[in-house]
Scaffold this motif. Structure first.
Motif, PDB file in Angstrom:
ATOM      1  N   VAL A 102       9.593  -2.092  -8.182  1.00  0.00           N
ATOM      2  CA  VAL A 102       8.236  -1.554  -8.280  1.00  0.00           C
ATOM      3  C   VAL A 102       7.408  -2.134  -7.139  1.00  0.00           C
ATOM      4  CG1 VAL A 102       6.145  -1.429  -9.687  1.00  0.00           C
ATOM      5  CG2 VAL A 102       8.395  -1.302 -10.783  1.00  0.00           C
ATOM      6  N   GLN A 103       6.726  -1.272  -6.408  1.00  0.00           N
ATOM      7  CA  GLN A 103       5.851  -1.712  -5.321  1.00  0.00           C
ATOM      8  C   GLN A 103       4.397  -1.518  -5.749  1.00  0.00           C
ATOM      9  OE1 GLN A 103       6.557  -3.466  -2.854  1.00  0.00           O
ATOM     10  NE2 GLN A 103       6.019  -2.648  -0.849  1.00  0.00           N
ATOM     11  N   TYR A 104       3.731  -2.625  -6.055  1.00  0.00           N
ATOM     12  CA  TYR A 104       2.321  -2.549  -6.407  1.00  0.00           C
ATOM     13  C   TYR A 104       1.500  -2.202  -5.158  1.00  0.00           C
ATOM     14  CZ  TYR A 104       4.016  -5.693 -10.174  1.00  0.00           C
ATOM     15  OH  TYR A 104       4.710  -6.276 -11.203  1.00  0.00           O
ATOM     16  N   PRO A 105       0.359  -1.553  -5.319  1.00  0.00           N
ATOM     17  CA  PRO A 105      -0.490  -1.251  -4.154  1.00  0.00           C
ATOM     18  C   PRO A 105      -1.116  -2.518  -3.575  1.00  0.00           C
ATOM     19  CG  PRO A 105      -1.593  -0.608  -6.181  1.00  0.00           C
ATOM     20  CD  PRO A 105      -0.200  -1.014  -6.565  1.00  0.00           C
ATOM     21  N   GLY A 106      -1.549  -2.413  -2.315  1.00  0.00           N
ATOM     22  CA  GLY A 106      -2.253  -3.511  -1.662  1.00  0.00           C
ATOM     23  C   GLY A 106      -1.376  -4.430  -0.846  1.00  0.00           C
ATOM     24  N   ARG A 107      -0.067  -4.125  -0.729  1.00  0.00           N
ATOM     25  CA  ARG A 107       0.844  -5.002   0.015  1.00  0.00           C
ATOM     26  C   ARG A 107       1.816  -4.181   0.844  1.00  0.00           C
ATOM     27  NH1 ARG A 107       1.606  -7.735  -5.113  1.00  0.00           N
ATOM     28  NH2 ARG A 107      -0.235  -6.452  -5.427  1.00  0.00           N
ATOM     29  N   GLN A 108       2.284  -4.786   1.925  1.00  0.00           N
ATOM     30  CA  GLN A 108       3.263  -4.182   2.820  1.00  0.00           C
ATOM     31  C   GLN A 108       2.843  -2.761   3.205  1.00  0.00           C
ATOM     32  OE1 GLN A 108       7.147  -4.891   0.999  1.00  0.00           O
ATOM     33  NE2 GLN A 108       7.151  -6.977   1.794  1.00  0.00           N
ATOM     34  N   ASP A 109       3.698  -1.768   2.968  1.00  0.00           N
ATOM     35  CA  ASP A 109       3.357  -0.408   3.407  1.00  0.00           C
ATOM     36  C   ASP A 109       2.261   0.225   2.554  1.00  0.00           C
ATOM     37  OD1 ASP A 109       5.196  -0.395   1.280  1.00  0.00           O
ATOM     38  OD2 ASP A 109       5.878   1.624   1.760  1.00  0.00           O
ATOM     39  N   ARG A 110       1.866  -0.449   1.464  1.00  0.00           N
ATOM     40  CA  ARG A 110       0.748   0.034   0.640  1.00  0.00           C
ATOM     41  C   ARG A 110      -0.490  -0.853   0.819  1.00  0.00           C
ATOM     42  NH1 ARG A 110       2.189   1.651  -5.404  1.00  0.00           N
ATOM     43  NH2 ARG A 110       0.338   2.926  -4.983  1.00  0.00           N
ATOM     44  N   ARG A 111      -0.534  -1.580   1.926  1.00  0.00           N
ATOM     45  CA  ARG A 111      -1.610  -2.560   2.125  1.00  0.00           C
ATOM     46  C   ARG A 111      -2.979  -1.924   2.271  1.00  0.00           C
ATOM     47  NH1 ARG A 111       1.419  -2.072   6.581  1.00  0.00           N
ATOM     48  NH2 ARG A 111       0.456  -1.626   8.600  1.00  0.00           N
ATOM     49  N   HIS A 112      -3.033  -0.642   2.648  1.00  0.00           N
ATOM     50  CA  HIS A 112      -4.331   0.014   2.813  1.00  0.00           C
ATOM     51  C   HIS A 112      -4.854   0.610   1.502  1.00  0.00           C
ATOM     52  CE1 HIS A 112      -4.082  -0.710   7.038  1.00  0.00           C
ATOM     53  NE2 HIS A 112      -2.985   0.011   7.166  1.00  0.00           N
ATOM     54  N   GLU A 113      -4.043   0.532   0.438  1.00  0.00           N
ATOM     55  CA  GLU A 113      -4.490   1.008  -0.863  1.00  0.00           C
ATOM     56  C   GLU A 113      -5.181  -0.126  -1.617  1.00  0.00           C
ATOM     57  OE1 GLU A 113      -1.472   3.130  -3.100  1.00  0.00           O
ATOM     58  OE2 GLU A 113      -0.282   3.354  -1.258  1.00  0.00           O
ATOM     59  N   PRO A 114      -6.173   0.186  -2.413  1.00  0.00           N
ATOM     60  CA  PRO A 114      -6.869  -0.886  -3.140  1.00  0.00           C
ATOM     61  C   PRO A 114      -5.962  -1.552  -4.165  1.00  0.00           C
ATOM     62  CG  PRO A 114      -7.626   1.289  -3.862  1.00  0.00           C
ATOM     63  CD  PRO A 114      -6.773   1.513  -2.653  1.00  0.00           C
ATOM     64  N   LEU A 115      -6.137  -2.850  -4.301  1.00  0.00           N
ATOM     65  CA  LEU A 115      -5.414  -3.596  -5.330  1.00  0.00           C
ATOM     66  C   LEU A 115      -5.813  -3.099  -6.714  1.00  0.00           C
ATOM     67  CD1 LEU A 115      -5.966  -7.158  -3.856  1.00  0.00           C
ATOM     68  CD2 LEU A 115      -3.749  -5.985  -3.988  1.00  0.00           C
ATOM     69  N   ILE A 116      -4.893  -3.187  -7.649  1.00  0.00           N
ATOM     70  CA  ILE A 116      -5.209  -2.907  -9.052  1.00  0.00           C
ATOM     71  C   ILE A 116      -5.239  -4.245  -9.767  1.00  0.00           C
ATOM     72  CG2 ILE A 116      -4.421  -1.830 -11.186  1.00  0.00           C
ATOM     73  CD1 ILE A 116      -3.264   0.420  -9.544  1.00  0.00           C
ATOM     74  N   GLU A 117      -6.401  -4.623 -10.244  1.00  0.00           N
ATOM     75  CA  GLU A 117      -6.591  -5.946 -10.836  1.00  0.00           C
ATOM     76  C   GLU A 117      -6.699  -5.868 -12.351  1.00  0.00           C
ATOM     77  OE1 GLU A 117      -9.875  -7.679  -8.740  1.00  0.00           O
ATOM     78  OE2 GLU A 117      -8.782  -7.764  -6.848  1.00  0.00           O
ATOM     79  N   ASP A 118      -5.942  -4.962 -12.936  1.00  0.00           N
ATOM     80  CA  ASP A 118      -5.920  -4.783 -14.381  1.00  0.00           C
ATOM     81  C   ASP A 118      -4.496  -4.445 -14.796  1.00  0.00           C
ATOM     82  OD1 ASP A 118      -7.563  -4.176 -17.014  1.00  0.00           O
ATOM     83  OD2 ASP A 118      -6.152  -2.516 -16.734  1.00  0.00           O
TER      84      ASP A 118
END
Length: 273
Positions: A55-71
């Motif tokens: 699973v690749q969470y947003p906000g890192r590596q190739d998804r670094r431009h997507e906002p983090l999900i903090e929930d």
């Protein structure tokens, strides 16, 4: 369930070239600051019978431009939707640290929505959801977070020594810490009709044996705990052994009746956190 903000392909990463060859998809959920590729060694150890999906969470590596999900709940909702296209094979869930909580919440949603239950939940390096600690690492200053990462040993020291990489890493770590530290176990539907194996390190300061054993309270069926030598990232040193545990549970539990709690201690002593 609300619409996903990203496609399933953005969330789920096959860690082998032919994921459809495996009899089972093992969905791996990373720790705070972690990424899908962390589980590549486990994927290599499990092929060809089990294909690993990271699973690749947003906000890192190739998804670094997507906002983090903090929930954690929102993360679980998004991942549930992304997994729909992978349910052509039986699924099993493996989470490490924060990933164990996310995997637990995804499994709860599968059960609530009457989707095919995962074959098993492997909860690695994390206390049970019912065991709460008051923590505020997300509010610490940068130097304190870096010191904590060094002590846990899960991040390449060279990255922590590089000022540019620190600027990339720290917001992700802080956001993930905020998500998992704000998480509270639900008050209803906390039992899973899924075999659960808790895996813990005997020197992990963030998880005591009692807290790891408390995963038993979330298992309506079989439960087992595996204690390995090492700290929070004991997984580095025990990939082959963990892979053997996964194979045994996935391909052996169907013929077994509900088992009592069984403790397999790989060390003579247990550290206290």
């Amino acid at each position: 369930m609300r619409a996903s903000t990203t496609s399933g392909g953005s969330w789920i990463r096959p860690l082998r070239s032919s994921p459809q060859r495996g009899q089972v998809h093992l969905v791996c959920f990373p720790f705070a600051g972690g990424s899908a590729g962390y589980f590549r060694s486990l994927a290599d150890s499990l092929e060809p019978d089990i294909s690993v999906l990271g699973v690749q969470y947003p906000g890192r590596q190739d998804r670094r431009h997507e906002p983090l999900i903090e929930d954690i709940g929102q993360l679980a909702d998004e991942i549930c939707e992304a997994l729909i296209q992978w349910e052509t094979r039986p699924l099993a869930f493996f989470g490490h640290s924060m990933g164990s909580v996310v995997a637990f919440e995804v499994a709860r949603r599968f059960q609530r929505d009457k989707r095919r239950a995962p074959l098993a939940l492997f909860a690695s390096g994390r206390r049970a959801p019912s065991c709460h600690r008051d923590e505020d690492s997300h509010a610490a200053d940068d130097d304190s977070i870096i010191a904590n990462l060094r002590s846990l040993g899960g991040t390449d020291p060279a990255l922590l020594d590089d000022d540019e990489m620190r600027r990339v890493i720290l917001p992700v770590i802080r956001g993930d810490y905020r998500a998992v530290e704000a998480y509270r176990a639900p008050t209803t539907e906390t039992m899973l009709n899924v075999p659960i194996m808790a895996i813990t390190g005997d020197r992990d300061p963030s998880v005591s044996l009692e807290e790891a054993s408390a995963w038993r309270g979330h298992a309506a069926g079989s439960f087992e705990i595996k204690v390995l030598t090492g700290g929070h990232f004991f997984i580095h040193e025990h990939v082959a052994e963990i892979a053997d545990c996964v194979r045994r549970v996935l391909f052996g539990f169907r013929s077994e009746r509900t088992r009592p709690l069984r403790v397999d201690v790989a060390s003579q002593s247990r550290g206290h956190s």
